[in-house]
Structures are given as C-alpha cells and as structure tokens.
Design an enzyme around this catalytic site. Structure first.
Site, short mmCIF file in Angstrom:
data_model
loop_
_atom_site.label_atom_id
_atom_site.label_comp_id
_atom_site.label_asym_id
_atom_site.label_seq_id
_atom_site.Cartn_x
_atom_site.Cartn_y
_atom_site.Cartn_z
N ARG A 164 -8.88 -6.51 10.67
CA ARG A 164 -9.46 -5.28 11.24
C ARG A 164 -8.35 -4.50 11.93
O ARG A 164 -7.90 -4.86 13.01
CB ARG A 164 -10.57 -5.63 12.24
CG ARG A 164 -11.40 -4.43 12.69
CD ARG A 164 -12.43 -4.83 13.72
NE ARG A 164 -13.37 -5.80 13.22
CZ ARG A 164 -14.48 -5.51 12.53
NH1 ARG A 164 -14.78 -4.26 12.27
NH2 ARG A 164 -15.29 -6.47 12.11
N ARG A 210 -7.59 -6.49 3.84
CA ARG A 210 -8.62 -7.53 3.71
C ARG A 210 -8.49 -8.30 2.39
O ARG A 210 -8.76 -9.50 2.34
CB ARG A 210 -10.01 -6.91 3.82
CG ARG A 210 -10.32 -6.40 5.22
CD ARG A 210 -11.78 -6.04 5.40
NE ARG A 210 -12.03 -5.65 6.77
CZ ARG A 210 -13.24 -5.57 7.32
NH1 ARG A 210 -14.31 -5.83 6.59
NH2 ARG A 210 -13.39 -5.21 8.58
N ARG A 245 -8.81 4.33 11.28
CA ARG A 245 -10.06 4.07 11.99
C ARG A 245 -9.76 3.58 13.40
O ARG A 245 -8.94 2.70 13.60
CB ARG A 245 -10.90 3.03 11.23
CG ARG A 245 -11.26 3.50 9.83
CD ARG A 245 -12.14 2.54 9.08
NE ARG A 245 -12.37 3.00 7.72
CZ ARG A 245 -13.12 2.38 6.81
NH1 ARG A 245 -13.73 1.25 7.15
NH2 ARG A 245 -13.27 2.88 5.61
N GLU A 273 -16.83 -8.90 4.48
CA GLU A 273 -16.88 -7.73 3.59
C GLU A 273 -15.49 -7.36 3.06
O GLU A 273 -14.54 -7.23 3.80
CB GLU A 273 -17.45 -6.53 4.36
CG GLU A 273 -17.48 -5.25 3.54
CD GLU A 273 -17.73 -4.01 4.37
OE1 GLU A 273 -17.36 -2.91 3.92
OE2 GLU A 273 -18.28 -4.15 5.50
N SER A 290 -17.53 -2.22 -0.69
CA SER A 290 -18.85 -1.68 -0.39
C SER A 290 -19.10 -0.52 -1.33
O SER A 290 -18.17 0.22 -1.66
CB SER A 290 -18.89 -1.21 1.07
OG SER A 290 -20.16 -0.72 1.41
#
Length: 425
Positions: free
Chosen positions: A276, A388, A261, A348, A351
């Site tokens: 991140r 994460r 990403r 988060e 999801s």
C-alpha cells in the site's frame, strides 16, 4: 450521475440503492424536491416570457391610454421574468449539486453489506504448503532486499513513508510486467495508451473521484490540477463532450500511467513493504460500449484479468464486491484477490467495475444510434497494478534459498531469465 427521469419514475429504486450503499437516503427526497422546483420555475419562466413577447407586440398597436397600462405591465413583467430566471437557475444549480452527490444505482444482484460481506465466486490455482516443502516463506520485503530489488529505506529518506525504489531486477520485473500486460491487452484488441498523470477538475469529478474518494486525491492548488489515482480518469475523459457513432463501439483502451493516492484512512495498515503505497504504476483496461452490452463487457474484462493472473501462475479468488464497498461510480464490481503466503489471506490485485451510464452522463459522452443520441456505458478493469503484483510473485514463487522463480509469461521480457537470484545474503 443517474437519469433524473428514472429518479422521478422510480424513486424507491434509488432509495434502495442509497440504502444498500450505506449512504444518505434523504438525499433522494431533497433531489426530487429540487428537481420539482427546477421544472416548475422553468415553466413559470417560459409562461412569463411568452406573455412578455405577446405584450411587446400589443404595445405598438395600442392607443395612448392603453399604452400607459401596457407599459406599466411590461415593467412588472420584466422584473418577474428576471426573478423567475434567477429562481430557475438556483433550482437547477441545486439539482445538479445534489445529483453529483448521488452514487450509481447498485445492480440488483450485488450482495448487500460492507467490506467483509462480499461473495466468493471462484477460486483458482493451488496454495503452496511451504511447511511440506521444508521452509518458512519470507515476505516480499525481505525477498526484495535479498534480490536487490526493493529499497524502502531510501524511498522514505527521499520522499517519506509509503514511497520506495525498485532497483536492479525489481525495476526489470516492473518493466517485464508492464510489457507482458500491454502485450496481452493488445492481443485482445485494446489500443495501448500512455495517459496524462495530471487532469483538470472536470475530468476528475466527471469520473466520480471528487465525492467520497476526494480525501485520497492529490490536488495541485496553484495549477488547479489533480494527480490521477488511476488512468481510468484520463481514459474516461478522453471522449468527454463527444458523440460516438454506435458502429465504432466497443472502444477499448489499455492505459499505462503512474498513479497517486494519499491512502487516507489507512494509517497503520500495510505499512511494511510496497503493498500500500502513495505512488505506483498500473496498466488499466477501459471500455466504451452500448448500455445493453455493459454486463457482458464486464464479464469479458473479468476474464482478461483472470487470464493475466493465471499466466502469472498465482493462486487467486474472484469476489463479488458488496454494495457499501463499490465506490460511487460502480454499479457492480468484481475483485480478483491473490493469495499472499506470509499474510495467510487473499488480497486484492485487480478490480473491474461496470459504471453503466454514470460517468458518460457526467462527462457528456454519448453514442449516436441512427437518429437517436443517448449516453453510453463505461467500464474499467485493472490488468496489472505493479507493486501488489510484485508482492504476489515474490512470495508465491520464492524458493528456499531466497531466489524467485520467474513465471514463464514474463521470461521473454527478462532476457529469458528463469530465476531471480539473490545478490546479498
């Protein structure tokens, strides 16, 4: 994409969905207009072709005088048919282009608003009081360095910012997480999958990642291939252009893949450590079900995520994501957010999204139910996004001396190790 028939029959519902997403409502009227032109030009083309065929039958039987007139009319019809065909194709192309810009219909129970307008549905676990325990918690990067587990300096040297090495017990911890996650998914009936990290444009677009999310996607121009940001993409495209018998459903896959990403728009956010990053590994759940079962499957995926985070002994909450934060493909999305002690807030970790028929229509995946062939529903759910999850484990299970207690579920995959011990002070 959504069903064009639904758009024609209930355009106000589509307008309301666009409004809830904070997206262009005028797109609905543009699409209705293009669809009307597509249908009317199609009707005109069919009428002209029918007349052309009828004329073709009359010409051989006509007298010499009549034949001259009929041939003249045939020449005009030939030009009219060609023009009608071009008009139909142009209207159809415009309709498809506009349809691809339209997000999925937002579920009526989704809270309306932006990123901060979510609704908290549940909280689980107990947040530790480090003050009562007599020490100040270290953040995951400091712990990772103490344990010899994370090296961001050399990651930046080799690849640039937001890259990292997992070293020693850090690498072992990732492998333990992946193996434990796949074990849980397999026990739940998912088929384990190792998926491609590079996909063709139709796979990426069909899953809905070349619209609003395109800025976060890496593209290899020379090969016209995309690096996936999640194994949801190859798992969704796995049955592209196929018809699946209804009695085979549900189909459930657990994909493991690297994810890439750009993190566009995240300048200055979460720059410390590995929360991140541009590249990470993830175990993703993916389901194909009948449209009638998608809401129940969504709850099942959420339960499997909750089971996973509970097994890791992490405090977390479940939120119902607000409409403008759903992403194009999702009709509804639940996030599980783990507590990060040094940030003093939930972040988060997993999801799960119900994409209803949106992706299957774009990818031409259908189910055969008796004599009926129709689109099916697709859903996805993160089981373990590795970096994460490592952040949450290190910070929540740290001890005063810099060691970290290993959750019981991971111990068999770490040779029975109960504690990760510091290698440097």
């Amino acid at each position: 994409m959504i069903d064009l028939r639904l758009l024609r029959e209930d355009p106000d519902r589509v307008r309301a969905s666009q409004r809830a997403r904070g997206e262009d409502v005028a797109l609905v009227d543009s699409l209705l207009s293009a669809d009307e032109r597509r249908r009317s030009s199609g009707v005109r083309f069919d009428e002209l072709r029918a007349e052309q065929k009828q004329l073709g039958k009359l010409i051989p039987k006509a007298s010499a005088d009549e034949k001259a007139e009929l041939l003249k009319r045939a020449e005009q019809l030939k030009a009219d048919v060609k023009a009608a065909d071009a008009e139909r194709d142009a209207a159809d192309a415009e309709t498809q282009q506009l349809l691809l810009r339209l997000g999925n219909l937002v579920h009526p129970d989704v809270p309306v608003g932006g990123e901060e307008d979510f609704v908290t549905l549940e909280t689980h676990g107990t947040i530790r009081d480090f003050g009562a325990e007599g020490f100040e918690p270290r953040d995951h990067l400091e712990l990772g360095q103490i344990l010899g587990a994370i090296d961001v300096e050399r990651g930046a040297k080799v690849s640039g910012s937001r890259f990292y090495f997992l070293t020693g017990v850090g690498a072992l911890l990732e492998l333990a997480l992946v193996n434990a996650a796949i074990a849980q998914a397999t026990a739940a009936g998912f088929t384990p999958m190792l998926t491609p990290a590079l996909v063709r444009p139709q796979s990426m677009a069909g899953t809905g990642f070349l619209g609003q999310a395109a800025q976060d996607v890496y593209h290899l121009d020379k090969d016209d291939l995309y690096l996936v940001g999640t194994s949801e993409v190859p798992l969704a495209a796995y049955h592209m252009d196929e018809i699946i018998d209804a009695d085979r459903l549900p189909l459930r896959y657990a994909g493991f893949s690297p994810c890439f990403r750009r993190e566009a728009g995240s300048h200055g956010k979460d720059t410390r450590g590995i929360f991140r990053v541009h590249q990470f590994d993830k175990v993703e759940m993916f389901s194909y079900v009948t449209p009638e079962d998608s809401q129940e499957e969504h709850k099942r995926l959420l339960e499997w995520e909750k089971q996973w985070l509970t097994s890791l002994e992490l405090p977390f909450r479940v939120i119902d994501v607000a409409s403008a934060d759903l992403g194009a493909s999702a009709s509804r999305k639940y996030d599980c957010e783990a507590w990060v002690p040094t940030q003093g807030k939930y972040r988060e970790l997993t999801s799960t999204s119900d994409c209803t028929e949106f992706q299957s229509r774009r990818l031409s995946i259908r189910l055969r139910d008796g004599k009926q062939v129709r689109p099916l529903a697709t859903l996805n759910g993160t089981l373990c996004a590795v970096p994460r999850t490592i952040v949450a484990i290190l910070e929540n299970h740290q001890q005063a001396d810099g060691s970290v207690r290993v959750p019981e579920v991971l111990r068999p995959y770490l040779g029975g190790r109960e504690v990760l011990e510091p290698v440097a002070k």
